[in-house]
Design a protein around this motif. Structure first.
Motif, short mmCIF file in Angstrom:
data_model
loop_
_atom_site.label_atom_id
_atom_site.label_comp_id
_atom_site.label_asym_id
_atom_site.label_seq_id
_atom_site.Cartn_x
_atom_site.Cartn_y
_atom_site.Cartn_z
N GLN A 1 0.83 -1.21 0.00
CA GLN A 1 0.00 0.00 0.00
C GLN A 1 0.87 1.26 0.00
N ALA A 2 1.95 1.24 0.76
CA ALA A 2 2.85 2.39 0.80
C ALA A 2 3.51 2.60 -0.57
N LEU A 3 3.94 1.52 -1.20
CA LEU A 3 4.54 1.62 -2.54
C LEU A 3 3.53 2.16 -3.55
N ASP A 4 2.31 1.65 -3.50
CA ASP A 4 1.27 2.13 -4.41
C ASP A 4 0.98 3.61 -4.19
N SER A 5 0.90 3.99 -2.93
CA SER A 5 0.64 5.40 -2.59
C SER A 5 1.75 6.30 -3.09
N ARG A 6 2.98 5.91 -2.82
CA ARG A 6 4.13 6.74 -3.24
C ARG A 6 4.30 6.70 -4.76
N GLY A 7 3.98 5.58 -5.38
CA GLY A 7 4.11 5.46 -6.83
C GLY A 7 3.27 6.45 -7.59
N ARG A 8 2.16 6.89 -7.01
CA ARG A 8 1.31 7.89 -7.67
C ARG A 8 2.00 9.24 -7.78
N HIS A 9 3.09 9.43 -7.05
CA HIS A 9 3.81 10.70 -7.06
C HIS A 9 5.05 10.65 -7.94
N TYR A 10 5.18 9.58 -8.71
CA TYR A 10 6.31 9.42 -9.63
C TYR A 10 5.81 9.60 -11.06
N LEU A 11 6.62 10.23 -11.88
CA LEU A 11 6.28 10.45 -13.28
C LEU A 11 7.46 10.04 -14.15
N ARG A 12 7.18 9.79 -15.40
CA ARG A 12 8.23 9.41 -16.36
C ARG A 12 8.68 10.66 -17.11
#
Length: 154
Positions: free
Chosen positions: A110-121
């Motif tokens: 859940q933490a990875l999914d949450s933080r992943g939303r703040h990453y862009l390519r």
């Protein structure tokens, strides 16, 4: 730290400063087992016996204590001078006495999914970075290296 520098797992040991070698505690066998399984499942990097980083730059930090395992997301912010600062945000914890490895794995996911939303390519090189590391150039998210390359060509 400027915009081009990414925090590697080795650099994150300074954050927060209170997590130093003098606070290391011996972990019970159950926690060593949990830590090793999490490291394998999420391709983590062990900083020391108590700290596991997931991602590069670290998206999630897991701290193992004898009685509790705490899961943090790493958040980056820019100040007015465009310097990037790291902040760790507690996402939750699992009690060693009452919890299970599956609970901890779910919390980490859940933490990875949450933080992943703040990453862009980056539209220039394709690297996936925290959005704080990207600039807007002609309506596209571009990393600092690609911005510099573009202006060097002009």
């Amino acid at each position: 730290m400027n915009e081009m520098e990414l925090l590697s797992a080795e650099q994150m040991d300074a954050c927060p400063e209170a997590w130093n070698d003098s606070e290391k505690a011996l972990l019970p066998p159950q926690l060593i087992d949990w830590r090793d399984k999490l490291c394998l499942r999420f391709s983590g990097t062990l900083k020391n016996e108590q700290l596991l980083y997931i991602g590069e730059p670290a998206r999630v930090v897991i701290r193992f204590e004898p009685e509790l395992v705490a899961v943090y997301t790493s958040n980056f912010r820019k100040d007015e001078s465009h310097n990037i600062h790291l902040q760790l945000e507690l996402q939750g914890g699992v009690s060693v006495a009452e919890g299970e490895l599956q609970q901890l794995q779910l919390l980490v996911k859940q933490a990875l999914d949450s933080r992943g939303r703040h990453y862009l390519r980056c539209s220039g090189c394709g690297q996936t970075l925290p959005k704080e590391y990207l600039e807007r150039l002609e309506d596209a998210a571009v990393c600092r290296r690609c911005v510099d390359k573009r202006y060097q060509q002009i």
